[in-house]
Structures are given as C-alpha cells and as structure tokens.
Design a protein around this motif. Structure first.
Motif, PDB file in Angstrom:
ATOM      1  N   TYR A  16       0.835  -1.204   0.000  1.00  0.00           N
ATOM      2  CA  TYR A  16       0.000   0.000   0.000  1.00  0.00           C
ATOM      3  C   TYR A  16       0.865   1.247   0.000  1.00  0.00           C
ATOM      4  CZ  TYR A  16      -3.604  -3.324   1.321  1.00  0.00           C
ATOM      5  OH  TYR A  16      -4.454  -4.390   1.338  1.00  0.00           O
ATOM      6  N   LEU A  17       0.587   2.138  -0.959  1.00  0.00           N
ATOM      7  CA  LEU A  17       1.138   3.488  -0.885  1.00  0.00           C
ATOM      8  C   LEU A  17       0.145   4.350  -0.136  1.00  0.00           C
ATOM      9  CD1 LEU A  17       2.462   4.153  -4.516  1.00  0.00           C
ATOM     10  CD2 LEU A  17       3.851   3.862  -2.441  1.00  0.00           C
ATOM     11  N   ILE A  18       0.641   5.176   0.781  1.00  0.00           N
ATOM     12  CA  ILE A  18      -0.194   6.133   1.501  1.00  0.00           C
ATOM     13  C   ILE A  18       0.386   7.513   1.224  1.00  0.00           C
ATOM     14  CG2 ILE A  18      -1.268   6.704   3.703  1.00  0.00           C
ATOM     15  CD1 ILE A  18      -0.153   4.085   4.837  1.00  0.00           C
ATOM     16  N   HIS A  19      -0.430   8.387   0.644  1.00  0.00           N
ATOM     17  CA  HIS A  19       0.056   9.697   0.212  1.00  0.00           C
ATOM     18  C   HIS A  19      -0.723  10.814   0.904  1.00  0.00           C
ATOM     19  CE1 HIS A  19       1.660  12.772  -2.477  1.00  0.00           C
ATOM     20  NE2 HIS A  19       0.427  13.160  -2.746  1.00  0.00           N
ATOM     21  N   GLY A  24       2.893  16.186   0.824  1.00  0.00           N
ATOM     22  CA  GLY A  24       3.569  15.432  -0.223  1.00  0.00           C
ATOM     23  C   GLY A  24       4.225  14.159   0.288  1.00  0.00           C
ATOM     24  N   ASP A  25       4.196  13.950   1.607  1.00  0.00           N
ATOM     25  CA  ASP A  25       4.795  12.729   2.159  1.00  0.00           C
ATOM     26  C   ASP A  25       4.085  11.488   1.615  1.00  0.00           C
ATOM     27  OD1 ASP A  25       6.512  14.255   3.608  1.00  0.00           O
ATOM     28  OD2 ASP A  25       5.867  13.561   5.587  1.00  0.00           O
ATOM     29  N   GLU A  40       4.838   2.667  -9.657  1.00  0.00           N
ATOM     30  CA  GLU A  40       3.609   3.322  -9.188  1.00  0.00           C
ATOM     31  C   GLU A  40       3.905   4.749  -8.700  1.00  0.00           C
ATOM     32  OE1 GLU A  40       0.627   1.279  -9.334  1.00  0.00           O
ATOM     33  OE2 GLU A  40      -0.184   3.310  -9.243  1.00  0.00           O
ATOM     34  N   LEU A  41       5.009   4.902  -7.996  1.00  0.00           N
ATOM     35  CA  LEU A  41       5.406   6.247  -7.540  1.00  0.00           C
ATOM     36  C   LEU A  41       5.648   7.155  -8.745  1.00  0.00           C
ATOM     37  CD1 LEU A  41       7.871   5.211  -4.695  1.00  0.00           C
ATOM     38  CD2 LEU A  41       5.839   6.638  -4.355  1.00  0.00           C
ATOM     39  N   GLY A  42       6.344   6.621  -9.737  1.00  0.00           N
ATOM     40  CA  GLY A  42       6.676   7.407 -10.923  1.00  0.00           C
ATOM     41  C   GLY A  42       5.425   7.825 -11.681  1.00  0.00           C
ATOM     42  N   ALA A  43       4.475   6.891 -11.814  1.00  0.00           N
ATOM     43  CA  ALA A  43       3.242   7.172 -12.547  1.00  0.00           C
ATOM     44  C   ALA A  43       2.449   8.286 -11.878  1.00  0.00           C
ATOM     45  CB  ALA A  43       2.399   5.897 -12.635  1.00  0.00           C
ATOM     46  N   ARG A  44       2.563   8.384 -10.552  1.00  0.00           N
ATOM     47  CA  ARG A  44       1.777   9.387  -9.818  1.00  0.00           C
ATOM     48  C   ARG A  44       2.587  10.638  -9.492  1.00  0.00           C
ATOM     49  NH1 ARG A  44      -2.984   6.950  -7.952  1.00  0.00           N
ATOM     50  NH2 ARG A  44      -2.999   4.814  -8.700  1.00  0.00           N
ATOM     51  N   GLY A  45       3.883  10.602  -9.795  1.00  0.00           N
ATOM     52  CA  GLY A  45       4.715  11.753  -9.478  1.00  0.00           C
ATOM     53  C   GLY A  45       4.912  11.945  -7.982  1.00  0.00           C
ATOM     54  N   TRP A  46       4.885  10.845  -7.234  1.00  0.00           N
ATOM     55  CA  TRP A  46       5.084  10.905  -5.790  1.00  0.00           C
ATOM     56  C   TRP A  46       6.515  10.506  -5.452  1.00  0.00           C
ATOM     57  CZ3 TRP A  46       0.202   7.650  -4.079  1.00  0.00           C
ATOM     58  CH2 TRP A  46      -0.955   8.404  -4.380  1.00  0.00           C
ATOM     59  N   ARG A  47       7.023  11.048  -4.346  1.00  0.00           N
ATOM     60  CA  ARG A  47       8.359  10.697  -3.886  1.00  0.00           C
ATOM     61  C   ARG A  47       8.237   9.966  -2.555  1.00  0.00           C
ATOM     62  NH1 ARG A  47      13.642  11.832  -3.818  1.00  0.00           N
ATOM     63  NH2 ARG A  47      14.498  11.770  -1.719  1.00  0.00           N
ATOM     64  N   LEU A  48       8.901   8.823  -2.447  1.00  0.00           N
ATOM     65  CA  LEU A  48       8.766   8.020  -1.229  1.00  0.00           C
ATOM     66  C   LEU A  48       9.532   8.656  -0.061  1.00  0.00           C
ATOM     67  CD1 LEU A  48       7.448   5.237  -0.484  1.00  0.00           C
ATOM     68  CD2 LEU A  48       9.771   4.315  -0.530  1.00  0.00           C
ATOM     69  N   THR A  49       8.825   8.880   1.048  1.00  0.00           N
ATOM     70  CA  THR A  49       9.463   9.457   2.239  1.00  0.00           C
ATOM     71  C   THR A  49       9.542   8.465   3.395  1.00  0.00           C
ATOM     72  OG1 THR A  49       7.327  10.380   2.960  1.00  0.00           O
ATOM     73  CG2 THR A  49       8.788  11.839   1.698  1.00  0.00           C
ATOM     74  N   HIS A  50       8.627   7.474   3.437  1.00  0.00           N
ATOM     75  CA  HIS A  50       8.583   6.560   4.572  1.00  0.00           C
ATOM     76  C   HIS A  50       8.351   5.119   4.131  1.00  0.00           C
ATOM     77  CE1 HIS A  50       7.608  10.422   6.466  1.00  0.00           C
ATOM     78  NE2 HIS A  50       8.059   9.909   7.601  1.00  0.00           N
ATOM     79  N   ILE A  51       8.907   4.204   4.891  1.00  0.00           N
ATOM     80  CA  ILE A  51       8.615   2.783   4.755  1.00  0.00           C
ATOM     81  C   ILE A  51       8.074   2.319   6.100  1.00  0.00           C
ATOM     82  CG2 ILE A  51       9.617   0.475   4.450  1.00  0.00           C
ATOM     83  CD1 ILE A  51      11.779   1.893   2.647  1.00  0.00           C
ATOM     84  N   PHE A  52       6.835   1.824   6.109  1.00  0.00           N
ATOM     85  CA  PHE A  52       6.231   1.305   7.343  1.00  0.00           C
ATOM     86  C   PHE A  52       6.218  -0.217   7.274  1.00  0.00           C
ATOM     87  CE2 PHE A  52       3.243   5.261   7.681  1.00  0.00           C
ATOM     88  CZ  PHE A  52       4.287   6.014   8.179  1.00  0.00           C
ATOM     89  N   TYR A  71      15.463   6.500  -2.452  1.00  0.00           N
ATOM     90  CA  TYR A  71      14.702   7.719  -2.125  1.00  0.00           C
ATOM     91  C   TYR A  71      15.142   8.397  -0.828  1.00  0.00           C
ATOM     92  CZ  TYR A  71      11.362   5.893  -5.562  1.00  0.00           C
ATOM     93  OH  TYR A  71      10.772   5.419  -6.703  1.00  0.00           O
ATOM     94  N   GLY A  72      16.000   7.740  -0.052  1.00  0.00           N
ATOM     95  CA  GLY A  72      16.319   8.275   1.265  1.00  0.00           C
ATOM     96  C   GLY A  72      15.150   8.194   2.229  1.00  0.00           C
ATOM     97  N   ALA A  73      14.257   7.224   2.010  1.00  0.00           N
ATOM     98  CA  ALA A  73      13.065   7.096   2.850  1.00  0.00           C
ATOM     99  C   ALA A  73      13.423   6.637   4.261  1.00  0.00           C
ATOM    100  CB  ALA A  73      12.088   6.104   2.215  1.00  0.00           C
ATOM    101  N   THR A  74      12.595   7.052   5.223  1.00  0.00           N
ATOM    102  CA  THR A  74      12.784   6.683   6.627  1.00  0.00           C
ATOM    103  C   THR A  74      12.061   5.378   6.911  1.00  0.00           C
ATOM    104  OG1 THR A  74      12.875   9.024   7.239  1.00  0.00           O
ATOM    105  CG2 THR A  74      12.376   7.458   9.005  1.00  0.00           C
TER     106      THR A  74
END
Ligand code: ZN
Ligand code: FE
Length: 254
Positions: A16-19, A24-25, A40-52, A71-74
């Motif tokens: 699951y992506l949560i935006h 923008g997180d 999926e991130l690329g298609a939506r223009g989102w940048r990954l900030t977190h991994i849960f 991405y340097g995600a946390t």
C-alpha cells in the motif's frame, strides 16, 4: 485526506502506498519488492518518504534497503524487532504515533504471527494496516507467538470502529471464506459475502480492504462467541480463547 493505493505483487501480496497531498509525504507499507513500487510512484509523481513495516518477514521487508537507498526514505518498524527490520530508522512500540505530514497513525503491538508484529491505524482516514495479523475472513498463522497472543491482538484490533478499512497484506479471502463456511454454514452474512468474493475473484479484482464491521460478521477468528461456531466445535459456552485456539488449529490443517 490521505490517498491509498493498493499494489498487488508476487503470488498474493498487497503493498500500500499512503500519500498525504498536503505535505507530499508518501509511505509504502511492507515493500516486498522494488520495481512495482518505483513504477507506481513514478506514474503518480510521488516521492517516497517513509517505509512502514508491520513485521520482519521477507515478503514485507524485501525492498526496504533498495527503496531507502533510492529515495532516502525513513524506515519505521517495531523496536522489539530492531535486529530483524532491514534499515530501521525509527523504532516504535504499542501506543506510539508515526506521522505522514501532519496526519498521525497509532501503532498497536499485535504479536502472534511474529513476536514483534505491529499494526498502523490512521483514525482520520479510517484506515488500518494490519499486515499478516487480521486477514479478510482469516488471521495470520502463529509462527512465533501463541494462540492466546493472537486472540489478544485480534481483540485489540476489533475495538477499533466498525467502519475502519482493514488493509491486510495478502489476498487469502476465498480460501479463508471456504473454511469459515465449514464452521458457520448458516451465517447469512458469510454466505452473501462469499458470493461477492467469488464474483470479485472471477473478475480478478481484490477483495481487500474490508471493514471491521464486515469482519466481525463473517470472520470466524473474530467470532468464537458465535453460537453456531461453538455448536460446530462442540464447545458451547466454552472460554473464548480456547474456542479461538481450536479454530486456529483446524485452519492450520484445512
Ligand atoms: Zn508474514
Ligand atoms: Fe506475509
């Protein structure tokens, strides 16, 4: 309002992506794989900030390090599983909160499937991410914990509002429902739901998420209090943890 995107990968996993559109997180829950997430991130223009992460199994953490590097995600995971969550940055436990922008998620400790399993609940989005703890009409196998722990963990999640959407990590619903029907062949809600599930699967559509209200009506692991289940098991009036344990045992060999 959070946007949630379900990504089916491997045999039957859901990521699951949560935006959060305000900040923008963007988080990924339990990244088993890298490529589908990147696409999926690329298609939506989102940048990954977190991994849960909900737990340490490879089909939930396999792309932690690759996505963190890209991405340097946390990486957020259970403190108790610090040694088993690759790349963990923020170690959390029961009652902690994590944030996507200004949107908070409550962390619940739900051991049983693994000894360090946690769930994430976003109350404002009515969204629960339960990993391999609460499946649609099922629950995770108790690989590292006890049946008593799993019953306690499911009871914790059952206390959340009925309109909460349960985003679990696997498409196991049809097989779970077939087992449920052996215990409660006369449960009308279950019969009706199974018709809908069969139709969805025929059309290759996900049966997940479902609401906790639906689960309480149809998921045998949340229903050891059901008279019909107790009758099927010959355990009328028995203690709920013992009835739950018997259901789990039967499912292990179904
Ligand atoms: Zn697992
Ligand atoms: Fe899994």
């Amino acid at each position: 309002m959070l946007e949630i995107v379900q990504i089916p990968v491997l045999e039957d996993n859901y990521l699951y992506l949560i935006h959060d559109p305000v900040s923008g997180d963007t988080a990924i829950v339990d990244p088993a794989v890298e490529d589908e997430v990147v696409a999926e991130l690329g298609a939506r223009g989102w940048r990954l900030t977190h991994i849960f992460n909900t737990h340490h199994h490879l089909d939930h953490t396999g792309a932690n390090l690759a996505l963190k590097a890209r991405y340097g995600a946390t990486v957020v995971g259970a403190a108790i599983d610090r040694e088993r969550i690759p790349g963990i940055d923020i170690a959390v436990g029961d009652g902690d909160q994590v944030h996507l922008g200004n949107v908070a998620a409550d962390v619940y400790f739900v051991p049983g499937h693994t000894s360090g399993h946690i769930a994430y609940h976003f109350p404002t989005a009515k969204a629960l991410f339960s990993g391999d703890t609460l499946f649609s009409m099922g629950c995770g196998r108790t690989f590292e914990g006890t049946h008593a722990q799993m019953w306690q963990s499911l009871s914790t999640l059952m206390a959340l509002p009925d309109d909460t959407l349960n985003h679990c990590a696997h498409e196991y619903t049809a097989a779970n429902g077939a087992f449920a029907l052996t215990l409660e062949p006369n449960n009308i809600a279950l019969i009706e739901r199974m018709k809908a599930v069969k139709q969805l699967r025929l059309n290759n559509k996900p049966t997940v998420p479902s609401t906790l209200g639906q689960e309480k009506q149809t998921n045998p692991f949340l229903r050891p209090m059901s008279e019909e289940i107790q009758n099927t098991l010959g355990m009328i009036g028995g203690p709920l943890p013992a009835i739950f344990s018997q259901i789990r045992k039967l499912k292990d060999t179904f």
